[in-house]
Design a protein around this motif. Structure first.
Motif, PDB file in Angstrom:
ATOM      1  N   VAL A 277     -14.854  16.240  58.555  1.00  0.00           N
ATOM      2  CA  VAL A 277     -14.322  15.603  60.323  1.00  0.00           C
ATOM      3  C   VAL A 277     -16.103  15.905  60.818  1.00  0.00           C
ATOM      4  CG1 VAL A 277     -13.464  16.115  62.183  1.00  0.00           C
ATOM      5  CG2 VAL A 277     -12.334  16.183  60.437  1.00  0.00           C
ATOM      6  N   ASP A 278     -16.707  14.560  60.837  1.00  0.00           N
ATOM      7  CA  ASP A 278     -17.898  14.857  61.538  1.00  0.00           C
ATOM      8  C   ASP A 278     -17.439  14.855  63.066  1.00  0.00           C
ATOM      9  OD1 ASP A 278     -20.334  14.349  62.959  1.00  0.00           O
ATOM     10  OD2 ASP A 278     -20.152  12.278  61.420  1.00  0.00           O
ATOM     11  N   PRO A 279     -18.502  16.273  63.317  1.00  0.00           N
ATOM     12  CA  PRO A 279     -18.412  17.235  64.834  1.00  0.00           C
ATOM     13  C   PRO A 279     -19.051  16.506  65.909  1.00  0.00           C
ATOM     14  CG  PRO A 279     -19.844  18.052  63.290  1.00  0.00           C
ATOM     15  CD  PRO A 279     -19.148  17.258  62.483  1.00  0.00           C
ATOM     16  N   SER A 305     -14.137  22.338  58.025  1.00  0.00           N
ATOM     17  CA  SER A 305     -14.737  21.073  58.563  1.00  0.00           C
ATOM     18  C   SER A 305     -13.929  21.122  59.705  1.00  0.00           C
ATOM     19  CB  SER A 305     -14.627  19.520  57.930  1.00  0.00           C
ATOM     20  OG  SER A 305     -14.099  18.491  57.560  1.00  0.00           O
ATOM     21  N   ALA A 306     -13.193  20.461  59.717  1.00  0.00           N
ATOM     22  CA  ALA A 306     -12.133  20.651  61.591  1.00  0.00           C
ATOM     23  C   ALA A 306     -12.161  21.155  62.390  1.00  0.00           C
ATOM     24  CB  ALA A 306     -10.093  20.457  61.543  1.00  0.00           C
ATOM     25  N   ALA A 307     -12.240  23.201  61.106  1.00  0.00           N
ATOM     26  CA  ALA A 307     -12.736  24.204  62.522  1.00  0.00           C
ATOM     27  C   ALA A 307     -14.168  23.975  63.137  1.00  0.00           C
ATOM     28  CB  ALA A 307     -12.361  25.125  61.364  1.00  0.00           C
ATOM     29  N   LYS A 308     -14.975  23.340  62.294  1.00  0.00           N
ATOM     30  CA  LYS A 308     -16.246  23.222  63.007  1.00  0.00           C
ATOM     31  C   LYS A 308     -16.443  22.470  63.848  1.00  0.00           C
ATOM     32  CE  LYS A 308     -18.335  25.154  58.897  1.00  0.00           C
ATOM     33  NZ  LYS A 308     -19.376  24.932  58.171  1.00  0.00           N
ATOM     34  N   ALA A 309     -15.323  21.277  63.913  1.00  0.00           N
ATOM     35  CA  ALA A 309     -15.572  20.602  64.836  1.00  0.00           C
ATOM     36  C   ALA A 309     -15.137  19.908  65.897  1.00  0.00           C
ATOM     37  CB  ALA A 309     -15.048  19.681  64.202  1.00  0.00           C
TER      38      ALA A 309
END
Length: 382
Positions: A277-279, A305-309
């Motif tokens: 996921v691109d944040p 990646s979703a956790a960061k975004a």
């Protein structure tokens, strides 16, 4: 006691090679072979094997017809052999829907060589399939026209392909619930409304049927974007996405690099690659699979990646599958304040990935497959 196996294939060479490989391991014993689907049915009833390996293309009666009858008359875990082509993927998806537990690519060339990774994969897959719950989560009656969600005003359901098999509706009795992993109370109505911005499913063995059951129960007006990470070869994910898109009210497609996250659209991670996921832009990035990772696609990668975004705004749901992919990513989501659900043991084909979540105490909710869609809609206040 060894796992007793019935080997079914119209090729004498393939039957002999599979038999030799399986009998080389003391944990497995081939108790019979069959050259066509009709003989397979008769020997399944006679020998009562623990596992059946099954080819699709056979004379007299093909693999799907034989599988359907076996699941009706003497339910047995079945491992299908599949060609890595679009048509092979389509047939394999039909086999999974008809009751097969898992599949392996069929390669005469690789089967003809000496012992190697493919041989070991076959042995381990047979052992795993032998522990599966035959028929768990297989009742797909909700996907028939009579019970499918009504389209929202102004929308129309996409026509279903005439070639698609009608889902089976036979229920299999379930084992008693284990107190350690008993279903938790249903999420409070509206408890995730306004908080959740993205839903992500992670799954492996048994996942195609589970995902189909869940997504076909969501209305076209579903308010959130959905990501799906299913362990599958590259040649299979396109066929799987197309099949789901024909069956569901929401849109489903295989993700491509740069796809935007949109409400009511489910993006399936392409096999052999990673979906992140691109944040910054609310899009997904599709990247080459890192050779150091066991799974391509990997639930851990997408969850992480979703956790960061998205921080605390994700609902991550881990479904049936072997292994523990998703556990580390779920921990990252939890640490960011997001919500994690795991499928219960009783409705899993293979209770591996959800078990890893439950044992790590990461699950906010343990849910039966039949209840996932309704719990999602209730929790979102939808």
């Amino acid at each position: 006691m060894p796992v007793n196996v019935l080997v079914v294939d119209d090729s004498a060479f393939f039957r002999q090679r599979v038999t030799t490989i399986l009998n080389s391991d003391p944990r497995v014993k081939v108790v019979g072979t069959a050259e066509n689907g009709q003989v397979a049915i008769e020997k399944a009833k006679q020998l009562k094997p623990d596992v059946i390996t099954m080819d699709y293309e056979m004379p007299v009666l093909n693999g799907i017809a034989a599988l359907t009858e076996i699941m009706r008359s003497c339910p047995t875990p079945v491992l299908m052999f599949s060609s890595l082509t679009y048509e092979g993927a389509r047939i394999t998806l039909e086999a999974l829907e008809a009751g097969a537990v898992d599949y392996l690519p069929k390669s005469y060339e690789r089967m003809g060589k000496g012992r190697g990774s493919l041989e070991q994969v076959l042995i381990e897959r047979v052992l795993t399939v032998s522990k599966s719950r035959v028929g768990a989560g297989r009742s797909l009656g909700s996907t028939t026209a009579a019970s499918r969600p009504e389209p929202s005003p102004g929308s129309a359901a996409r026509p279903r392909s005439a070639s698609l098999r009608q889902p089976m509706s036979r229920e299999i009795p379930r084992a008693p619930k284990s107190p350690a992993v008993a279903d938790s109370p249903a999420p409070r109505s509206g408890s995730l409304k306004g908080k959740t911005k993205l839903v992500i499913f992670g799954t492996s063995t048994g996942g195609p049927v589970a995902i189909q059951k869940i997504l076909t129960r969501l209305p076209a007006s579903f308010p959130l974007p959905i990501l799906i990470v299913q362990h599958m070869p590259k040649t299979f994910t396109g066929a799987f996405a197309e099949r789901l898109n024909q069956q569901c009210q929401i849109q489903v497609r295989e993700a491509v690099d740069g796809d935007q996250l949109k409400p009511g659209v489910a993006l399936l991670a392409p096999g052999g690659e990673q979906m992140m996921v691109d944040p910054r832009q609310g899009r997904v990035r599709i990247m080459a699979g890192d050779e150091r990772l066991n799974y391509k696609p990997s639930v851990d990668v997408t969850f992480g990646s979703a956790a960061k975004a998205y921080g605390s705004n994700v609902l991550g749901i881990v479904l049936t599958g072997m292994g523990a992919d998703g556990r580390d990513g779920a921990r990252m989501l939890k640490n960011s304040g997001s919500t994690i659900w795991a499928q219960n043991e009783q409705s899993c084909v293979i209770y591996g990935m959800p078990q890893a979540i439950a044992q790590a105490k990461l699950a906010d909710h343990i849910v039966d497959l039949d209840d996932v869609s309704n719990h999602i809609k209730s929790a979102l206040g939808y």
